[in-house]
Scaffold this motif. Structure first.
Motif: not given
Length: 70
Positions: A38-39, A41, A46-48
């Motif tokens: 989750q580093e 964005k 936050i993009e997973t």
């Protein structure tokens, strides 16, 4: 803010590929790890999703680095 231009005819680029191209990760594995941790964005959230389609106008962020896709 850094700019990234999509290739002619491309509608999008996968998030993990963009992270590698921008130099925020040296390998695909490292890029996926940054997403999993989750580093990254995308447009402020936050993009997973590793293969998230990043399109023109989107802004990707990693720490203090930012890039806008054109």
């Amino acid at each position: 803010m850094e700019k990234f231009k999509l290739k002619e005819g491309e509608e999008y680029i996968a998030l993990k590929d963009l992270i590698k191209i921008l130099g925020w990760a040296d390998t695909g594995g490292e890029a996926m790890s940054r997403i999993d941790n989750q580093e990254i964005k995308l447009n402020g959230a936050i993009e997973t999703q590793r293969r998230k389609k990043v399109r023109s106008g989107d802004v990707v962020m990693f720490g203090s680095s930012q890039a806008q896709v054109e």
